[in-house]
Design a protein around this motif. Structure first.
Motif, PDB file in Angstrom:
ATOM      1  N   SER A   1       0.809  -1.213   0.000  1.00  0.00           N
ATOM      2  CA  SER A   1       0.000   0.000   0.000  1.00  0.00           C
ATOM      3  C   SER A   1       0.844   1.266   0.000  1.00  0.00           C
ATOM      4  N   SER A   2       2.114   1.168   0.398  1.00  0.00           N
ATOM      5  CA  SER A   2       3.013   2.318   0.400  1.00  0.00           C
ATOM      6  C   SER A   2       3.758   2.477  -0.916  1.00  0.00           C
ATOM      7  N   GLY A   3       3.550   1.546  -1.835  1.00  0.00           N
ATOM      8  CA  GLY A   3       4.286   1.577  -3.093  1.00  0.00           C
ATOM      9  C   GLY A   3       5.611   0.854  -3.034  1.00  0.00           C
ATOM     10  N   ASN A   4       5.964   0.272  -1.871  1.00  0.00           N
ATOM     11  CA  ASN A   4       7.185  -0.511  -1.777  1.00  0.00           C
ATOM     12  C   ASN A   4       7.069  -1.743  -2.670  1.00  0.00           C
TER      13      ASN A   4
ATOM     14  N   ASP B   1      12.094   0.230  -1.948  1.00  0.00           N
ATOM     15  CA  ASP B   1      11.146   1.333  -2.056  1.00  0.00           C
ATOM     16  C   ASP B   1      10.786   1.521  -3.529  1.00  0.00           C
ATOM     17  N   LYS B   2       9.883   2.447  -3.819  1.00  0.00           N
ATOM     18  CA  LYS B   2       9.373   2.590  -5.176  1.00  0.00           C
ATOM     19  C   LYS B   2      10.430   3.069  -6.164  1.00  0.00           C
TER      20      LYS B   2
ATOM     21  N   LEU C   1      15.306  -1.928   1.018  1.00  0.00           N
ATOM     22  CA  LEU C   1      14.812  -1.599   2.351  1.00  0.00           C
ATOM     23  C   LEU C   1      15.088  -2.696   3.361  1.00  0.00           C
ATOM     24  N   LYS C   2      14.740  -3.927   3.039  1.00  0.00           N
ATOM     25  CA  LYS C   2      14.944  -4.994   4.016  1.00  0.00           C
ATOM     26  C   LYS C   2      14.775  -6.366   3.368  1.00  0.00           C
TER      27      LYS C   2
ATOM     28  N   THR D   1      11.419   1.004   7.052  1.00  0.00           N
ATOM     29  CA  THR D   1      12.582   0.493   7.764  1.00  0.00           C
ATOM     30  C   THR D   1      13.531   1.660   8.032  1.00  0.00           C
ATOM     31  N   CYS D   2      14.691   1.325   8.562  1.00  0.00           N
ATOM     32  CA  CYS D   2      15.695   2.356   8.814  1.00  0.00           C
ATOM     33  C   CYS D   2      16.248   2.945   7.524  1.00  0.00           C
TER      34      CYS D   2
END
Length: 636
Positions: free
Chosen positions: A419-422, A437-438, A443-444, A519-520
């Protein structure tokens, strides 16, 4: 046809050590009946086929056999044959030979007695035989997943042999032995830097198996595609059973993927259109089809794909444009050519995408919330992102030094977005799932503990659905919403990062539900820094990665500067070890002022201004109504 290999030669090749003994040795004791099982004549029951058509030709079992003929034959003999240790001159019963056919192996099965036939049919039922073959092939260096199918030509007409109760009991144990296999501890996967990834092991997400529990015969036969509806239904393309299976809170249902009368296709992927109907891509004999079904299995429309290919395809729907996107591969290793075909629902070709970028094996495809097309290219080990047929981005294998450490992909398969585009990618060759990420920045690692992740999808509640075609499983993992550690052993921020999907105000004790996955390494965020000793909090914003911003805070504290954070964590009874941090909101806009306005909103909402918190009192005007109604303000 290849010659058989004697058991003594096999033992010599494997070092005659105890660990090399077949798993099932203890299940089958020698009995008096064993000495009378051999008969003068042989009976051919048929043959097994060992294959993995979804892999590049150079990685298939046939290619391994061609390069390692003797070791492969030894492994197959050990997995299937049964010998009488008191009669070494007697042939194995059952007995097998191995021959190469294209990129797969044919294994004719020969019996000398009814007992040999009973033994073989006992281990053939369920997943036990496949597990044995996989174990033995692993020992000789072949670690790819395999498909084992029985192509029976006829039952043997052999003089019957009375089987005593002890043998019957042993046969039943053989049927159940796969449960023992499933309980064996798996070896830890090795992290990319050569060390065991202990953080990933410690962070394994809770998983739910659908359609079974993994301890017996799976209800799936190569679950190669998955999609999730807006209602949360999980739809699985079960390739070799020629079915679509649908799972929901109301139960499970299925339908056969028919195209004409009783003619069926083997579905390799499934997608959902804007009307909630299913688009399935699959193959029958030498032709591929894209077919539209209702969720109950009624065929609505279909069109034939003009190019014949032996490679499995992926499918996606661009809901906004009402286009059907299908992947296509032609050629043979190493000269593969891949592209994405864009169709209208009646099968008219709109355009092709990807050939100009040298795409090779675009196995899976999806369309994100921004209308971008994401394509996982298994042979180029990367993900392409297109917008209006123009390449926007490529990540996973660009050759950049930073990417090679964590963001590199190896044989990527399924791809989807949250839902965040990740972007979530099944990094099949590395036996894990990764989140980017997009913009394609790593990220992880998403710890799934699955040997061969294939297709992936996200539920509306943020749960991750993963299919595993090696173990024929479909798994649903805990929600990925919230703050998460990136999983890297070298990340200093993860030591201080708080995980979870909720956070609360220390001052008001009011709780809030996160709607993003962060994430960080996330950028353009609002973050919450807190003291785990006294509870005071600080709200900040950053367009940089959280770990970069957090490092500057830690430097300020350790250098004992004059900032409010440095003063607090250097006060009596406090230290840098008390610092905790978490991202709480992802900002879609790249506008700096909007991000700063969002920061002010959360400072006021969580009441983190001094003396109740560690933020300096703001002199700015009070928030506007627009800011107070920020979409990121998400109460449970």
């Amino acid at each position: 046809m290849a010659e058989g290999v004697e058991k003594e030669g096999l033992q010599d090749a494997l070092g005659q050590n105890e660990s090399a003994q077949p798993f099932w040795d203890n299940f089958f004791p020698t009995t008096a009946a064993d000495t009378t099982t051999a008969q003068p004549s042989m009976q051919v029951w048929g043959h097994l086929r060992i294959s993995n058509p979804w892999l590049p030709v150079r990685s298939r079992i046939g290619a391994f056999y061609a390069a390692n003929k003797e070791q492969t034959m030894m492994a197959i003999h050990r997995a299937i044959e049964r010998r009488d240790p008191f009669n070494p001159d007697q042939p194995a019963d059952p007995q097998v030979i191995v021959e190469l056919e294209g990129a797969s192996l044919l294994v004719p099965v020969i019996f000398h007695s009814q007992l040999g036939h009973d033994y073989f049919t006992s281990i053939l039922n369920g997943p036990f035989l496949k597990s044995c073959l996989k174990t033995e092939l692993d020992r000789v260096g072949y670690n790819e997943p395999i498909l084992v199918t029985a192509e029976k030509q006829g039952l043997p007409h052999i003089p019957s042999l009375s089987v005593d109760e002890e043998i019957k009991d042993v046969l039943e144990k053989m049927r159940q032995a796969t449960v023992q296999l499933s309980k064996q501890p798996k070896q830890d996967q090795t992290a990319e830097n050569g060390k065991k990834d202990t953080q990933i092991s410690a962070q394994k997400k809770e998983r739910t198996l659908i359609g079974g529990n993994g301890a017996g015969e799976s209800p799936f036969e190569y679950p190669s595609g998955v999609a999730v509806s807006e209602e949360g239904e999980i739809i699985v393309a079960d390739c070799y059973s020629k079915r679509i299976q649908v799972f929901s809170e109301d139960g499970a249902r299925e339908f056969v993927t028919t195209i004409h009368g009783d003619e069926t296709i083997e579905p390799s992927d499934v997608a959902i259109d804007g009307e909630g109907k299913l688009w399935v891509v699959g193959y029958r004999n030498t032709a591929d089809y894209a077919v539209r079904y209702t969720k109950l299995g009624q065929r609505l429309t279909m069109f034939k794909l003009q190019v014949e290919t032996e490679w499995l395809r992926g499918i996606a729907v661009d809901v906004e444009k009402n286009h059907i996107l299908v992947t296509q591969m032609t050629g043979e290793e190493p000269n593969l050519h891949g592209e994405v075909l864009v169709f209208t629902p009646d099968g008219t070709v709109v355009r092709t995408v990807g050939a100009q970028q040298g795409m090779k094996y675009p196995r899976y495809i999806t369309v994100d919330g921004e209308g971008r097309t994401l394509v996982a290219d298994s042979n180029n080990h990367c993900v392409y992102i297109y917008k209006d047929a123009q390449l926007q981005l490529k990540f996973g294998n660009t050759g950049k030094k930073k990417e090679r450490s964590e963001g590199t992909l190896n044989n990527p398969r399924g791809v989807c977005t949250d839902s965040s585009g990740n972007i979530i990618v099944a990094d099949s060759g590395n036996r894990r799932v990764k989140m980017f990420d997009k913009r394609g920045r790593f990220l992880k690692h998403v710890p799934t503990d699955t040997p061969r992740p294939q297709a992936v999808a996200m539920t509306p509640q943020g749960q991750l659905v993963v299919t595993d075609t090696e173990e024929d499983l479909v798994m649903v993992f805990d929600s990925l919403l919230g703050s998460m550690k990136c999983g890297s052993e070298r990340c200093a921020t993860c030591e201080h990062l708080e995980e979870g999907a909720t956070f609360s105000s220390h001052t008001t004790e009011e709780s809030f539900q996160m709607k993003d996955s962060m994430t960080c390494r996330s950028t353009y965020i609002i973050y919450l820094l807190s003291c785990n000793k006294c509870g005071l909090q600080y709200v900040g914003e950053s367009k940089e990665e959280l770990r970069t911003k957090f490092s500057s805070h830690i430097a300020s504290i350790t250098q004992n500067k004059t900032s409010p954070l440095a003063k607090h964590f250097n006060s009596a009874g406090h230290s840098v070890k008390n610092v905790r941090v978490r991202p709480i909101v992802q900002i879609e806009s790249r506008d700096d002022q909007l991000r700063k306005d969002e920061e002010v909103f959360w400072i006021e909402t969580l009441q983190t201004e001094a003396p109740d918190g560690m933020n300096l009192p703001k002199k700015a005007a009070k928030l506007s109504d627009f800011q107070r109604n920020s979409p990121s303000f998400h109460l449970p």
